[in-house]
Scaffold this motif. Sequence first.
Motif, mmCIF file in Angstrom:
data_model
loop_
_atom_site.group_PDB
_atom_site.id
_atom_site.type_symbol
_atom_site.label_atom_id
_atom_site.label_comp_id
_atom_site.label_asym_id
_atom_site.label_seq_id
_atom_site.Cartn_x
_atom_site.Cartn_y
_atom_site.Cartn_z
ATOM 1 N N GLY A 9 0.869 -1.147 -0.082
ATOM 2 C CA GLY A 9 0.025 0.023 0.136
ATOM 3 C C GLY A 9 0.841 1.373 -0.007
ATOM 4 N N ALA A 10 0.292 2.348 0.394
ATOM 5 C CA ALA A 10 1.114 3.479 0.298
ATOM 6 C C ALA A 10 1.530 3.975 1.923
ATOM 7 C CB ALA A 10 -0.198 4.730 0.074
ATOM 8 N N ILE A 11 2.967 4.406 1.937
ATOM 9 C CA ILE A 11 3.661 4.686 3.084
ATOM 10 C C ILE A 11 4.060 6.136 2.989
ATOM 11 C CG2 ILE A 11 5.806 3.925 4.250
ATOM 12 C CD1 ILE A 11 5.522 1.091 3.328
ATOM 13 N N TYR A 12 3.963 6.680 4.137
ATOM 14 C CA TYR A 12 4.724 7.915 4.405
ATOM 15 C C TYR A 12 5.586 7.873 5.418
ATOM 16 C CZ TYR A 12 5.361 12.525 6.672
ATOM 17 O OH TYR A 12 6.078 13.788 7.188
ATOM 18 N N ALA A 80 11.157 -1.417 6.076
ATOM 19 C CA ALA A 80 12.625 -1.324 6.210
ATOM 20 C C ALA A 80 13.081 -1.338 4.893
ATOM 21 C CB ALA A 80 12.945 -2.565 6.899
ATOM 22 N N GLN A 81 12.688 -1.989 3.957
ATOM 23 C CA GLN A 81 12.977 -1.877 2.733
ATOM 24 C C GLN A 81 12.852 -0.349 1.990
ATOM 25 O OE1 GLN A 81 10.994 -4.287 -0.508
ATOM 26 N NE2 GLN A 81 12.672 -4.747 -1.277
ATOM 27 N N THR A 82 11.716 0.168 2.227
ATOM 28 C CA THR A 82 11.415 1.566 1.679
ATOM 29 C C THR A 82 12.362 2.512 2.573
ATOM 30 O OG1 THR A 82 9.136 0.793 1.493
ATOM 31 C CG2 THR A 82 9.482 3.159 1.581
ATOM 32 N N ILE A 83 12.683 2.464 3.757
ATOM 33 C CA ILE A 83 13.527 3.362 4.344
ATOM 34 C C ILE A 83 14.894 3.209 3.732
ATOM 35 C CG2 ILE A 83 14.653 3.868 6.617
ATOM 36 C CD1 ILE A 83 12.010 3.144 8.062
ATOM 37 N N GLU A 84 15.303 1.989 3.347
ATOM 38 C CA GLU A 84 16.738 1.753 2.938
ATOM 39 C C GLU A 84 16.719 2.339 1.691
ATOM 40 O OE1 GLU A 84 19.980 -1.705 1.847
ATOM 41 O OE2 GLU A 84 17.875 -2.275 2.622
ATOM 42 N N GLN A 85 15.728 2.264 0.790
ATOM 43 C CA GLN A 85 15.944 2.775 -0.689
ATOM 44 C C GLN A 85 15.705 4.288 -0.603
ATOM 45 O OE1 GLN A 85 12.337 1.138 -2.285
ATOM 46 N NE2 GLN A 85 13.311 -0.988 -2.713
ATOM 47 N N ARG A 86 15.227 5.074 0.613
ATOM 48 C CA ARG A 86 15.179 6.321 0.466
ATOM 49 C C ARG A 86 16.611 6.763 1.108
ATOM 50 N NH1 ARG A 86 11.853 10.468 2.086
ATOM 51 N NH2 ARG A 86 10.128 9.450 0.816
ATOM 52 N N PHE A 87 16.989 6.080 1.907
ATOM 53 C CA PHE A 87 18.517 6.613 2.436
ATOM 54 C C PHE A 87 19.620 6.257 1.314
ATOM 55 C CE2 PHE A 87 17.226 5.783 7.082
ATOM 56 C CZ PHE A 87 17.491 7.274 7.441
ATOM 57 N N ILE A 88 19.344 5.279 0.428
ATOM 58 C CA ILE A 88 20.337 5.201 -0.395
ATOM 59 C C ILE A 88 20.414 6.561 -1.529
ATOM 60 C CG2 ILE A 88 20.843 3.766 -2.565
ATOM 61 C CD1 ILE A 88 20.026 1.322 -1.067
ATOM 62 N N ARG A 107 20.671 2.968 12.541
ATOM 63 C CA ARG A 107 20.979 1.826 13.741
ATOM 64 C C ARG A 107 19.875 0.993 13.928
ATOM 65 N NH1 ARG A 107 20.893 0.926 19.024
ATOM 66 N NH2 ARG A 107 20.155 3.161 19.218
ATOM 67 N N HIS A 108 18.772 1.499 13.998
ATOM 68 C CA HIS A 108 17.395 1.086 14.311
ATOM 69 C C HIS A 108 17.305 0.067 13.535
ATOM 70 C CE1 HIS A 108 13.606 -0.250 16.111
ATOM 71 N NE2 HIS A 108 13.114 0.063 14.983
ATOM 72 N N TRP A 109 17.232 0.492 12.094
ATOM 73 C CA TRP A 109 16.593 -0.305 11.088
ATOM 74 C C TRP A 109 17.928 -1.107 10.191
ATOM 75 C CZ3 TRP A 109 11.650 -0.730 10.270
ATOM 76 C CH2 TRP A 109 10.786 0.174 10.769
#
Length: 366
Positions: A9-12, A80-88, A107-109
Motif C-alpha cells: 500500500g502507500a507509506i509515508y 525497512a526496505q522502503t527506508i533503505e531505498q530512501r537512504f540510498i 542503527r535501528h533499521w
Amino acid sequence: MSFVDTEIGAIYLHGMDQPNGAQYEFDVYLQGLPIYTPHSYTSHRHIIHLDSSRFHARLPDRDKLVDEADVIKRIKAVLAQTIEQRFIRMKATVSAEAFVGFYEMLRHWELLKLLNDVHVVPPEALREIIAYPVCDTEVFDNFEQRPEKAMTRAEIMARGIVSIDDDIKQNGAGRYLFAWNRDYLLYHGTLDKGHWLHSLVRHLNDEELVIETVNESHQAQFQGDWCWVGVRFCEAYRIRLGQDVVEITGEACYQGQENADDIIMPKGDCSAQVLQQMASFRSEYDEFQESTFESDSDAFVAFVVANTASDPANAMQRLLPNFCGCPALYGKAFVVELDQQGKPASVTAFPVQSGQTQTLEAGMSS
C-alpha cells in the motif's frame, strides 16, 4: 504528506527530512480507518495505508487485521526496505555530515552498512575522555562525552582511537588514564563490521599493561569506614602499553581488585578522587552512601598529608580548613596544641595579651 507506493500500500516516511531519533513507530490504516498502532507515547510515526484488496479486517468490529501478527511482520519488512531505498537516494544527494546525522535511525533499521564508505564518523560512535576516570558514572561525574560533531578520517588519525574493555573497579584505571593522557578517542563499538574505522582502532586490552612507580618512597595502609586499601607513595608512575609509555604525576591510579588492588599515589595528587575508582559507595540496596563517602574522602586527604608532608607545620597548613566564613578570625594568629590522637587540645591567641587569652583547654577536656 508525500506517500510512496509499495507492494502493501502507500507509506509515508516520517523523520527523513532531518535527524530526529530512531523513527521506529508506525500507524496502520485500512480503508481510511486506524487498525493498528503500537502502545507508545511518541507522536513521530510512519503512516501506512494498506491496500484493501490484499488485506482485510476481522469482522464484525473491523478493529483488527486478519492474521495480524503475520501482516505486521510483512509491514515491518516492507517499511525497512522502503527506508533503505530512501537512504540510498539521500546518500547521493546530501553531504556526508548531514547523512551520518541519521545514525540513530540507520542503527535501528539495521542499515549501518550504508556508513561504511562515508568519510566521516558519526559522533555517536566515538567518545572523548574529558575528566578523571571513575568506576560509577551514575554516582560520580561522567568522564566520557561524545564529540560535538562528526569527525573525518584525518581528524581521527591525528588523535588516535582506542577501545578499552575494562571495569575500573575490577581491572583498574590504568588503560583509561593512559588514553586520557594521550588524548585518544574511544571507539564506542557501534558501527558495521565492514566500516573503515575498525582498521584504525587500537585495542588496548590486547596489550599487556605495566605500571611502574618512579622514586617510590614508602607504602601505607588506609583504613576508612568503607575503603581499606594499600597506598604506594611516589614521585610519579609510568603506564606502559606496547611500546608506548606515559608518565603521570598529577592523578592517582587504582590498580583494580583483580590486579594489585592498591593505589599508586604520585606527589601531584593530594585529593581523595582515587576512591571514586575503587568504590561506588552503594549499599546492598543500591543506595549511595554520601556521608560515608565524604568521611572517607576527608580521612583519605588527611592520610595523604600525613604521609607526604615535609614537616609538621606543612602538614598543619595543608590540613587546616578555610575560615573565610568567620571574619572575626581574619588577620589573627593562634597557638594550637594537639593531643596524642591528633585532636586539638588547646587554642590560644597569639601574641598572648593580658586579659585576652583565649583557650579551649576546658572545652577539650569536658
